[in-house]
Design an enzyme around this catalytic site. Structure first.
Site, PDB file in Angstrom:
ATOM      1  N   TYR A  42       0.838  -1.197   0.000  1.00  0.00           N
ATOM      2  CA  TYR A  42       0.000   0.000   0.000  1.00  0.00           C
ATOM      3  C   TYR A  42       0.876   1.252   0.000  1.00  0.00           C
ATOM      4  O   TYR A  42       0.626   2.198  -0.744  1.00  0.00           O
ATOM      5  CB  TYR A  42      -0.938   0.006   1.214  1.00  0.00           C
ATOM      6  CG  TYR A  42      -1.936  -1.130   1.222  1.00  0.00           C
ATOM      7  CD1 TYR A  42      -3.052  -1.103   0.399  1.00  0.00           C
ATOM      8  CD2 TYR A  42      -1.764  -2.218   2.056  1.00  0.00           C
ATOM      9  CE1 TYR A  42      -3.983  -2.142   0.405  1.00  0.00           C
ATOM     10  CE2 TYR A  42      -2.684  -3.264   2.072  1.00  0.00           C
ATOM     11  CZ  TYR A  42      -3.786  -3.213   1.244  1.00  0.00           C
ATOM     12  OH  TYR A  42      -4.691  -4.239   1.256  1.00  0.00           O
ATOM     13  N   ASN A  67     -12.527  -0.330  -5.531  1.00  0.00           N
ATOM     14  CA  ASN A  67     -12.254  -0.576  -6.948  1.00  0.00           C
ATOM     15  C   ASN A  67     -13.462  -1.261  -7.598  1.00  0.00           C
ATOM     16  O   ASN A  67     -13.807  -2.378  -7.231  1.00  0.00           O
ATOM     17  CB  ASN A  67     -11.013  -1.464  -7.080  1.00  0.00           C
ATOM     18  CG  ASN A  67     -10.707  -1.860  -8.510  1.00  0.00           C
ATOM     19  OD1 ASN A  67     -11.270  -1.339  -9.466  1.00  0.00           O
ATOM     20  ND2 ASN A  67      -9.790  -2.810  -8.661  1.00  0.00           N
ATOM     21  N   CYS A  78      -6.418  -4.943  -7.994  1.00  0.00           N
ATOM     22  CA  CYS A  78      -6.255  -4.518  -6.603  1.00  0.00           C
ATOM     23  C   CYS A  78      -5.782  -5.662  -5.707  1.00  0.00           C
ATOM     24  O   CYS A  78      -5.224  -5.412  -4.638  1.00  0.00           O
ATOM     25  CB  CYS A  78      -7.532  -3.885  -6.079  1.00  0.00           C
ATOM     26  SG  CYS A  78      -8.997  -4.907  -6.246  1.00  0.00           S
ATOM     27  N   HIS A  79      -5.958  -6.909  -6.148  1.00  0.00           N
ATOM     28  CA  HIS A  79      -5.476  -8.048  -5.361  1.00  0.00           C
ATOM     29  C   HIS A  79      -3.955  -8.084  -5.283  1.00  0.00           C
ATOM     30  O   HIS A  79      -3.394  -8.763  -4.434  1.00  0.00           O
ATOM     31  CB  HIS A  79      -6.019  -9.371  -5.930  1.00  0.00           C
ATOM     32  CG  HIS A  79      -5.607  -9.647  -7.335  1.00  0.00           C
ATOM     33  ND1 HIS A  79      -6.262  -9.087  -8.421  1.00  0.00           N
ATOM     34  CD2 HIS A  79      -4.604 -10.393  -7.853  1.00  0.00           C
ATOM     35  CE1 HIS A  79      -5.692  -9.502  -9.537  1.00  0.00           C
ATOM     36  NE2 HIS A  79      -4.672 -10.290  -9.215  1.00  0.00           N
ATOM     37  N   GLU A 116      -1.507 -16.488  -9.964  1.00  0.00           N
ATOM     38  CA  GLU A 116      -0.501 -15.695 -10.662  1.00  0.00           C
ATOM     39  C   GLU A 116       0.929 -16.110 -10.320  1.00  0.00           C
ATOM     40  O   GLU A 116       1.886 -15.567 -10.869  1.00  0.00           O
ATOM     41  CB  GLU A 116      -0.703 -14.209 -10.360  1.00  0.00           C
ATOM     42  CG  GLU A 116      -1.989 -13.671 -10.942  1.00  0.00           C
ATOM     43  CD  GLU A 116      -2.130 -12.167 -10.816  1.00  0.00           C
ATOM     44  OE1 GLU A 116      -1.158 -11.491 -10.398  1.00  0.00           O
ATOM     45  OE2 GLU A 116      -3.209 -11.654 -11.149  1.00  0.00           O
TER      46      GLU A 116
END
Length: 177
Positions: free
Chosen positions: A107, A130, A138-139, A166
């Site tokens: 962040y 979002n 945003c993850h 991912e």
């Protein structure tokens, strides 16, 4: 294509049905649930009528499905930013442009990158608001001491699943795409 309508695509995933709301300008919203009330709420926020336009939604649906199969690493569908304030767009645009598939940013790092002067705590609020999670990733924003929060799907467990997909987090023994 009618410019005053929104069309929807639903993609079945391991996290449940993911809904994409597509305007003439691009994907304006995604949601971790589908149903008439969710669609109505999104259409109301956009101030648009609902259309049945599979041509308009095809690319978004195909790309989301490919992403959840582990085959797509970068979304190419256009994004319609209209549900975001200028500040949200600057922060989320910075996120989209600088944090690729499989990587994360804290962040605080995103606050500094965005050049907005917004503190890290406010970045978390922007991520939580979002309207286009997954496509605007945003993850990929985490706390300096762990995963942080996530407002989509099943919360932090959905975030953990996306980061495992991912390759940022190692799969657990029960991992299955």
């Amino acid at each position: 294509m009618d410019s005053s309508t929104v069309a929807f695509a639903t993609v079945p995933t391991r996290l449940g049905d993911v809904l994409a709301a597509v305007t003439e300008d691009g994907v304006a919203a995604t949601h971790f649930q589908d149903g008439p009330l969710v669609r109505e709420r999104i259409a109301d926020r956009l101030g648009m009528a609902v259309a049945d336009d599979r041509v308009r939604t095809a690319a978004a649906g195909e790309e989301l499905a490919a992403y959840f199969r582990g085959e797509l690493k970068e979304f190419r569908v256009p994004v319609d930013w209209r549900l975001m304030s200028l500040l949200q767009r600057q922060v989320l645009g910075t996120l989209s442009a600088t944090v690729p598939y499989g990587e994360v940013v804290t962040y605080g790092e995103l606050a500094a990158r965005s050049g907005t002067g917004v503190p890290a705590r406010a970045i978390g609020s922007i991520m939580g608001a979002n309207p286009i999670p997954i496509i605007v990733p945003c993850h990929r924003v985490v706390a300096s001491n762990g995963l942080g929060g996530f407002s989509g799907g099943e919360g932090v467990e959905s975030k953990r699943w996306l980061l495992t997909l991912e390759g940022h987090l190692p799969p657990t023994l029960d991992w299955d795409i």
